[in-house]
Design a protein around this motif. Sequence first.
Motif, short mmCIF file in Angstrom:
data_model
loop_
_atom_site.label_atom_id
_atom_site.label_comp_id
_atom_site.label_asym_id
_atom_site.label_seq_id
_atom_site.Cartn_x
_atom_site.Cartn_y
_atom_site.Cartn_z
N SER A 223 0.84 -1.19 0.00
CA SER A 223 0.00 0.00 0.00
C SER A 223 0.87 1.25 0.00
CB SER A 223 -0.91 0.00 1.23
OG SER A 223 -1.80 1.10 1.20
N GLU A 268 -6.09 5.96 9.89
CA GLU A 268 -4.98 5.85 8.94
C GLU A 268 -5.41 6.08 7.49
OE1 GLU A 268 -3.68 1.64 8.25
OE2 GLU A 268 -5.14 1.23 9.83
N GLN A 276 -2.75 0.75 -4.21
CA GLN A 276 -2.52 -0.52 -3.54
C GLN A 276 -2.30 -1.61 -4.58
OE1 GLN A 276 -6.05 -0.93 -1.08
NE2 GLN A 276 -5.05 0.08 0.65
N ARG A 296 8.62 -3.45 -3.82
CA ARG A 296 9.07 -3.02 -2.49
C ARG A 296 10.00 -1.81 -2.60
NH1 ARG A 296 9.30 -8.97 -0.49
NH2 ARG A 296 7.56 -8.94 1.00
N GLU A 301 4.01 1.97 2.33
CA GLU A 301 3.79 2.21 3.75
C GLU A 301 3.43 0.92 4.47
OE1 GLU A 301 1.56 5.79 5.51
OE2 GLU A 301 0.05 4.19 5.53
N LYS A 302 2.76 0.03 3.73
CA LYS A 302 2.34 -1.24 4.30
C LYS A 302 2.71 -2.34 3.33
CE LYS A 302 -1.86 -3.59 5.98
NZ LYS A 302 -3.33 -3.45 6.15
N ASP A 303 3.27 -3.44 3.83
CA ASP A 303 3.69 -4.56 2.99
C ASP A 303 3.38 -5.84 3.74
OD1 ASP A 303 4.97 -6.56 1.59
OD2 ASP A 303 6.94 -5.60 1.58
N THR A 304 2.37 -6.58 3.27
CA THR A 304 1.98 -7.83 3.92
C THR A 304 2.41 -9.06 3.13
OG1 THR A 304 -0.19 -7.94 2.83
CG2 THR A 304 -0.04 -6.65 4.88
#
Length: 478
Positions: A223, A268, A276, A296, A301-304
């Motif tokens: 994201s 958030e 995304q 990457r 901000e978010k990496d799952t």
Amino acid sequence: MIDMLHTDSTADRRDLVNLRELIRGSTLYPGDEGFEEACSGWLLTVVHRPAAVVVAADVGDVAAAVRFAAEAGLPVAVQSTGHGPSVPADGAVFIATGELRELSVDPRAGTARLGAGLRWGEVLSAAAEHGLAPLCGSSGQVGVMGYLTGGGLPVTGRTYGFAADYVRSLDIVTADGLLRTVSATQEPDLFWAARGGKSNFGVVVAAEIELLPLRAVYGGQLSYPVADRGHAAHVLGSYLAWAKEQPEEMSSSVTLMRLPDAPQLPEEFRGRSFVQVRVVYTGDEEQGARLVEPLRALGPEKDTCGAMPYTQITEIYQDPKNPVMVHLRSALLRELDDEAVEELVSLIDPSRLGGPFPGIELRHLGGALNRAPGRPHAVGTQGAAFHLWLRLPAPAEQAGAARTAADQVLERLRRWDTGAMLPGFLFDHDSAPERVMRAYTEANYQRLAALKATYDPNQLFRINHNIPPLADGERTRS
């Protein structure tokens, strides 16, 4: 073609009351407790007012309800979860299939038998007990039969193709009230038509599908909050360049969204714009991580992303589980160039004030989705590079504005629109015949219309994305 028998006469009311005597499950009429709940669904923008609701306890109830409707001159509507409604089922005999919950897995054959009331989350769990997996979409809440009869676009589609490719047989109650088991060798024309033709040919009450020996995948979400259009264009353009280089084992999508500063949203997300990217890789973890590394490097901000059990695959998309009021549209797009990127990111420009607040998903196609299936059906990408799914909040007081905003979004993307659609992504806006036709090639639509004339000449099944029966000598497209 779609005039319905009114139900306000004494004779009609008497006939409808007689329906209850034929049904083992529940038969509900307007005003009965549970009536509105029984004919409601996940997508709340279509409200049904049927003459009666049959909550079928078994296949016999479905057949009895179909025969009754045919004799009474009433149309039939069918629903399991209500994720893809078309037109209101006003005046219809509404068959709710949620109680048809047969579920068995044959690990030796690698198959599962599914009742029409199941949702994909249930099938995922049952198959995983044997190290097997169904080809499901992004939500475990979606009903199995609407998904399969619409073709089924799996999150692993580039690797394996459409879910309809893996259907071995269907049990379907046709307009004559008969239960037929259809397959590639038994009534193959009807088997072909029901996989892609949705509910035009009868009520599908059960299916046998192939499962895959797939225990785990490498997948997740990256994201990227975007501060300005330039940053959004960089992330989106980088994703598109990355996607072109990926092997078929990598399926992915990108979603662009701009969110209001609303208290009901998590802090958030309030007032922010995002790009995304979601990925699912069916190879080994190490190679999956290598392939995702360029994404990457863009600094999410978010990496799952990581190795995960296949049972968690629907969690990647985080689709809403509860009923929603949204306006949904879709399209099939060509390859996207720099001009397309600029148009797309302008729709989520964080400097804009006020609505609309669209969510625009682009799912990467190609790979196995573009190859002819082993068991032919009526579904195909028609050579498109991306599937677009547009979502706009549409509470009742904003429904008109949401539709107008959706029209404007699609108009701005018209240069990249192939003019085609997927049958599994037709919604209430797409009920007109000329829009339904866009979901099929010309040859497939002609064949579907001819088969409609064979199996449902009187249009009993017309509360849907309707395919009118082909008259002798008629040509539905020029």
